[in-house]
Scaffold this active site. Structure first.
Site, short mmCIF file in Angstrom:
data_model
loop_
_atom_site.label_atom_id
_atom_site.label_comp_id
_atom_site.label_asym_id
_atom_site.label_seq_id
_atom_site.Cartn_x
_atom_site.Cartn_y
_atom_site.Cartn_z
N LYS A 81 -6.40 2.41 -4.31
CA LYS A 81 -7.13 1.68 -2.78
C LYS A 81 -6.75 2.95 -2.13
CE LYS A 81 -5.26 -0.62 0.63
NZ LYS A 81 -4.32 -2.02 1.40
N THR A 122 0.95 -0.97 -0.17
CA THR A 122 0.02 0.40 0.56
C THR A 122 0.61 1.56 -0.33
OG1 THR A 122 -1.78 -1.31 0.92
CG2 THR A 122 -1.50 1.36 1.45
N LYS A 164 -1.78 5.44 8.84
CA LYS A 164 -0.91 5.02 7.88
C LYS A 164 -1.86 4.75 6.29
CE LYS A 164 0.29 0.00 6.47
NZ LYS A 164 -0.19 0.31 5.12
#
Lengths: 293, 293
Positions: A170, A94, A238
């Site tokens: 994402k 990610t 995050k």
């Protein structure tokens, strides 16, 4: 296909095992050896060093913790130079779209191919092979990797030809997920301060226009004092930080994502970073009328 | 039961008609006479003045625009004094919990009974009799009104014994609805600025952990330039303002609801107050990189 799989942690191990089961020859590398036995038992070939893992690979799959770690592996430790010409790097960490794009350009400049391919669905999805994989990259590269990608994730989406478009997708997904968890906590907190029956409130909301997947999933755990940890507060620190970083780069104001990040940050700062992400509700309890629960 | 129905607009008319169909004797009053013929055709008795409507009523149902209008009807025009002793007032206007509680106390002090009973489900739900009705009030009062309430709404919830608890539930519901629409716009805006295929993005989100009822319902209309108006931007300016007013009264910070309100306010200020609420996305287009669409 000869595949090198870099990063055999909670997500990477089951993904690599599915590639082995699909008939690929998979060489694995991870600095942490705790999953070595399970990987070898499934038929993988463990490499004690990264160079040995990648030097014969047609496809190098990076399932590391962050975009920085991927960049470090490729260019600081310089394992990009260990790969055969025209090898394909699949980045499933990610990371922000701009980081994916930058790393992609650097790989292309060295004669390597690249797909930006972050995943969604967690360890459960990785084990079941039902991950969603959101891919950015050239059509021919996507076609080349398709069968390998499909053995890892049953929901494969080609978002566009630019490396970074998968990561943007994402990011959009995580923006919604993070805000939905935070606002479920905000609403639950209002109801709890008003003395409503919270289980009843969640039942009503779950069948109304106010429903969300996250409210249904995290809502019940918001009503527990110490719920099991499905995904931690710090994961959304995050992920929403990636949203914020990307928005800053684009000079875009994203008021809701920014506000949600503050609540996850505050919960983490209260000492709840490793608690279940439903516990962002503790940040609201700290904020309003003290920690009254 | 002898019922006076005050406010025969788009919501009130179908609600009153369902009461008539359930066998109640319904007298109606509205300053606006546009729905008089339809009400009378359904078997209602139109009253040219409010006093005539309420003076024989066992139950007075208020379906007016706001809590201020309800208060004005009851105490400034003083129609509370026109009602029989022990009559029950059912307040179905959307208002803050504290306003509902204040009006309820004033009614109780005059020997009247009261239920706080805001509804959710819109004109479609009112016509089908499938409204959700969230009720605050004493158990005996709830039991007294139950059959009338059930003929108007198939989803009846008794939230607690205090007048205001129904309105709190509605506030919690609208907080989530408003934030979910705004964040759907925020996420769609990020995807559109990145050049993604927005129909594909919504398809992916709709089957992911990022899904919400509002994203599924409003998402497609966010991709239209002039979508039909199902519910207007200014409705959420009103509803999120009630959330904000109630939070200010409670001295509670609600960061996400506050941020969402700013976006609906900004969209309204851009001249889009009467547009479909999906068009809050125009506030994002104005905010970031100009009105580029």
């Amino acid at each position: 296909m000869r595949i090198a799989f870099i990063g055999l942690g909670a997500m990477g191990l089951p993904m690599a095992i599915r590639l082995i089961q699909a008939g690929h020859a998979v060489t694995g590398f991870d600095l942490n050896t705790r999953n070595r036995a399970a990987f070898e038992a499934a038929g993988g070939q463990w490499s004690p060093d990264a160079k040995g893992a990648v030097q014969e690979a047609e496809l190098v799959w990076l399932m590391v913790v962050s975009g920085d770690q991927a960049h470090d592996f490729l260019f600081t430790q310089n394992h990009a130079a260990d790969m055969p010409a025209n090898a394909m790097v699949v980045m499933s960490c990610t990371q922000s779209a701009s980081k994916a794009a930058n790393t992609g350009e650097a790989l292309t400049a060295r004669g390597l191919r690249v797909l930006d391919a972050p995943v969604s669905g967690g360890v459960v999805g990785a084990e079941a092979g039902t991950l969603a994989i959101m891919v950015g990259g050239a059509q021919t590269d996507f076609d080349f990797a398709r069968s390998a990608l499909e053995s890892v994730g049953s929901n494969l989406f080609h978002m566009g030809v630019m490396c970074g478009m998968g990561s943007t997708m994402k990011t959009v997904n995580q923006l919604l997920c993070g805000v939905h968890i935070a606002v479920a906590a905000e609403a639950t907190h209002v109801a709890e301060n008003a003395g409503l029956d919270l289980a009843q409130v969640h039942r009503i909301l779950s069948v109304s226009a106010a429903s969300s997947w996250m409210l249904g999933n995290r809502g019940p755990r918001m009503l527990q004092d110490e719920p099991p940890v499905t995904s931690a507060v710090d994961i959304f620190v995050k992920d929403l930080s990636i949203v914020a970083e990307e928005a800053r780069r684009a000079k875009s104001g994203l008021p809701l994502a920014a506000a949600a990040l503050q609540m996850f940050l505050a919960a983490s700062g209260q000492g709840h970073g490793l608690a279940d992400d439903s516990q962002v509700i503790r940040a609201y309890r700290g904020l309003n009328r003290g920690d009254q629960k």
